[in-house]
Design a protein around this motif. Structure first.
Motif, PDB file in Angstrom:
ATOM      1  N   UNK A  65       2.604   8.003   2.855  1.00 39.76           N
ATOM      2  CA  UNK A  65       2.770   9.355   3.496  1.00 39.76           C
ATOM      3  C   UNK A  65       2.511  10.482   2.839  1.00 39.76           C
ATOM      4  N   UNK A  66       1.583  11.279   3.202  1.00 42.79           N
ATOM      5  CA  UNK A  66       1.035  12.256   2.310  1.00 42.79           C
ATOM      6  C   UNK A  66       2.383  13.521   2.455  1.00 42.79           C
ATOM      7  N   UNK A  67       2.809  13.669   1.184  1.00 46.94           N
ATOM      8  CA  UNK A  67       4.024  14.916   0.966  1.00 46.94           C
ATOM      9  C   UNK A  67       5.183  14.136   0.920  1.00 46.94           C
ATOM     10  N   UNK A  68       5.313  12.695   1.123  1.00 47.47           N
ATOM     11  CA  UNK A  68       6.634  12.173   1.073  1.00 47.47           C
ATOM     12  C   UNK A  68       6.742  11.085   0.175  1.00 47.47           C
ATOM     13  N   UNK A  69       5.613  10.373  -0.251  1.00 46.20           N
ATOM     14  CA  UNK A  69       5.524   9.333  -1.134  1.00 46.20           C
ATOM     15  C   UNK A  69       5.237   9.989  -2.413  1.00 46.20           C
ATOM     16  N   UNK A  70       6.190  10.488  -3.218  1.00 48.43           N
ATOM     17  CA  UNK A  70       5.901  11.008  -4.547  1.00 48.43           C
ATOM     18  C   UNK A  70       5.126  10.210  -5.589  1.00 48.43           C
ATOM     19  N   UNK A  71       5.493   9.017  -5.545  1.00 48.76           N
ATOM     20  CA  UNK A  71       4.900   7.938  -6.437  1.00 48.76           C
ATOM     21  C   UNK A  71       4.524   6.709  -5.591  1.00 48.76           C
ATOM     22  N   UNK A  72       3.105   7.018  -5.102  1.00 48.88           N
ATOM     23  CA  UNK A  72       2.642   6.198  -3.825  1.00 48.88           C
ATOM     24  C   UNK A  72       2.237   5.013  -4.297  1.00 48.88           C
ATOM     25  N   UNK A  73       1.879   4.341  -5.438  1.00 51.40           N
ATOM     26  CA  UNK A  73       1.501   3.296  -5.560  1.00 51.40           C
ATOM     27  C   UNK A  73       2.721   2.050  -5.716  1.00 51.40           C
ATOM     28  N   UNK A  74       4.026   2.692  -5.696  1.00 49.90           N
ATOM     29  CA  UNK A  74       5.135   1.700  -5.549  1.00 49.90           C
ATOM     30  C   UNK A  74       5.157   1.311  -4.097  1.00 49.90           C
ATOM     31  N   UNK A  75       5.279   2.338  -3.219  1.00 47.37           N
ATOM     32  CA  UNK A  75       5.122   2.037  -1.820  1.00 47.37           C
ATOM     33  C   UNK A  75       3.879   1.223  -1.382  1.00 47.37           C
ATOM     34  N   UNK A  76       2.942   1.442  -2.029  1.00 48.37           N
ATOM     35  CA  UNK A  76       1.481   0.793  -1.523  1.00 48.37           C
ATOM     36  C   UNK A  76       1.670  -0.721  -1.844  1.00 48.37           C
ATOM     37  N   UNK A  77       2.366  -0.925  -3.214  1.00 49.66           N
ATOM     38  CA  UNK A  77       2.308  -2.499  -3.651  1.00 49.66           C
ATOM     39  C   UNK A  77       3.507  -3.107  -2.689  1.00 49.66           C
ATOM     40  N   UNK A  78       4.633  -2.423  -2.423  1.00 50.55           N
ATOM     41  CA  UNK A  78       5.725  -3.096  -1.477  1.00 50.55           C
ATOM     42  C   UNK A  78       5.106  -3.256  -0.288  1.00 50.55           C
ATOM     43  N   UNK A  79       4.478  -2.254   0.456  1.00 51.04           N
ATOM     44  CA  UNK A  79       3.792  -2.495   1.898  1.00 51.04           C
ATOM     45  C   UNK A  79       2.843  -3.666   1.684  1.00 51.04           C
ATOM     46  N   UNK A  80       1.886  -3.892   0.824  1.00 47.96           N
ATOM     47  CA  UNK A  80       1.130  -4.846   0.734  1.00 47.96           C
ATOM     48  C   UNK A  80       1.519  -6.000   0.664  1.00 47.96           C
ATOM     49  N   UNK A  81       2.702  -6.246  -0.041  1.00 50.96           N
ATOM     50  CA  UNK A  81       3.368  -7.715   0.039  1.00 50.96           C
ATOM     51  C   UNK A  81       4.067  -7.791   1.153  1.00 50.96           C
ATOM     52  N   UNK A  82       4.766  -6.956   1.878  1.00 51.27           N
ATOM     53  CA  UNK A  82       5.466  -7.039   3.375  1.00 51.27           C
ATOM     54  C   UNK A  82       4.329  -7.596   4.121  1.00 51.27           C
ATOM     55  N   UNK A  83       3.402  -6.753   4.242  1.00 57.87           N
ATOM     56  CA  UNK A  83       2.308  -7.083   5.382  1.00 57.87           C
ATOM     57  C   UNK A  83       1.682  -8.271   4.766  1.00 57.87           C
ATOM     58  N   UNK A  84       1.315  -8.746   3.569  1.00 63.77           N
ATOM     59  CA  UNK A  84       0.946 -10.214   3.562  1.00 63.77           C
ATOM     60  C   UNK A  84       1.734 -11.430   4.002  1.00 63.77           C
ATOM     61  N   UNK A  85       3.081 -11.198   3.669  1.00 60.74           N
ATOM     62  CA  UNK A  85       4.107 -11.916   4.208  1.00 60.74           C
ATOM     63  C   UNK A  85       3.876 -12.216   5.773  1.00 60.74           C
ATOM     64  N   UNK A  86       3.728 -10.821   6.238  1.00 62.35           N
ATOM     65  CA  UNK A  86       3.872 -11.085   7.927  1.00 62.35           C
ATOM     66  C   UNK A  86       2.469 -11.781   8.352  1.00 62.35           C
ATOM     67  N   UNK A  87       1.438 -11.466   7.642  1.00 64.71           N
ATOM     68  CA  UNK A  87      -0.042 -11.977   8.114  1.00 64.71           C
ATOM     69  C   UNK A  87       0.248 -13.388   8.292  1.00 64.71           C
ATOM     70  N   UNK A  88       0.941 -14.307   7.452  1.00 63.65           N
ATOM     71  CA  UNK A  88       1.138 -15.619   7.948  1.00 63.65           C
ATOM     72  C   UNK A  88       2.030 -16.172   8.979  1.00 63.65           C
ATOM     73  N   UNK A  89       2.880 -15.129   9.538  1.00 61.12           N
ATOM     74  CA  UNK A  89       3.784 -15.383  10.823  1.00 61.12           C
ATOM     75  C   UNK A  89       3.191 -14.676  11.943  1.00 61.12           C
ATOM     76  N   UNK A  90       1.990 -13.962  11.907  1.00 63.08           N
ATOM     77  CA  UNK A  90       1.766 -13.353  13.202  1.00 63.08           C
ATOM     78  C   UNK A  90       1.186 -14.393  14.099  1.00 63.08           C
ATOM     79  N   UNK A  91       1.504 -14.251  15.319  1.00 61.90           N
ATOM     80  CA  UNK A  91       1.019 -15.333  16.539  1.00 61.90           C
ATOM     81  C   UNK A  91      -0.253 -14.482  17.175  1.00 61.90           C
TER      82      UNK A  91
END
Length: 210
Positions: free
Chosen positions: A79-105
């Motif tokens: 989120x522009x202006x809110x994520x001051x260290x964006x690679x942390x959020x990017x990494x966590x988001x990528x990990x979470x969405x990858x887990x969800x990918x295998x659960x999505x129906x």
């Protein structure tokens, strides 16, 4: 333990905003992508998925909000202006969405997740430093241990979800962590700067190497 998990889950559900995000009001900024992704990982660990479990609606809203935050041109989830260290959020988001990918129906949602994850992985690969690590922003060409661990865990989750990951990127990151180890067995904050071993980064590095 079940009672503690239930109380924690209830608190998370109550703190999600109407858009599907979670925000931190601490002194380091709101970091909504990182906070939302970590909350989502916790909800998955509590037994809910985007389609099943007591809090499936909360998980679904979390997924949808994160998917909307990706810059389609760069692949960065922030989120522009809110994520001051964006690679942390990017990494966590990528990990979470990858887990969800295998659960999505839902097939259409699964395809959307796959496209977002593919762009996210390409960004991680492109932003790796010459030494093999990552830093707070994708264009920094610098590195430190905690961000490096986050990206490595994200790549592992994507590989398990069937997303193509360049093995050379992973190997360079593993080498970075190995070279960051001090004589006492611990891992320091940055490869390029001698310093004392950090317990948290050491533990996270072990988890990544495992």
């Amino acid at each position: 333990i079940r009672a503690a998990v239930a109380r924690g889950t209830d608190w998370l559900v109550r703190t999600q905003d109407h858009q599907g995000a979670f925000r931190n009001a601490g002194g380091y900024g709101t970091s909504p992508v990182a906070m939302t992704s970590l909350a989502g990982i916790a909800l998955l660990a509590g037994g809910s998925t985007p389609t099943r479990g007591a809090e499936w609606r909360t998980v679904r809203a979390t997924v949808d909000w994160l998917l909307r935050q990706q810059d389609r041109d760069t692949g960065l989830i922030a989120v522009r202006g809110e994520d001051g260290v964006p690679m942390f959020g990017h990494g966590f988001a990528t990990q979470f969405l990858a887990h969800v990918h295998g659960m999505e129906e839902d097939r259409q949602q699964q395809q959307r997740l796959q496209a977002v994850l593919q762009r996210a992985v390409r960004l991680i690969e492109a932003s790796q430093s010459a030494a093999g690590g990552w830093y707070y922003s994708p264009d920094a060409n610098d590195d430190e241990g905690s961000v490096t661990v986050t990206q490595l865990q994200a790549l592992r989750a994507c590989r398990q979800a069937g997303i193509v990951v360049d093995a050379r990127t992973v190997q360079r990151a593993v080498d970075y962590l190995r070279r960051s180890q001090n004589a006492d067995g611990g891992v320091r904050y940055r490869l390029s700067i001698p310093g004392e071993s950090r317990p948290a980064i050491t533990a996270a590095s072990i988890a990544s190497l495992f």
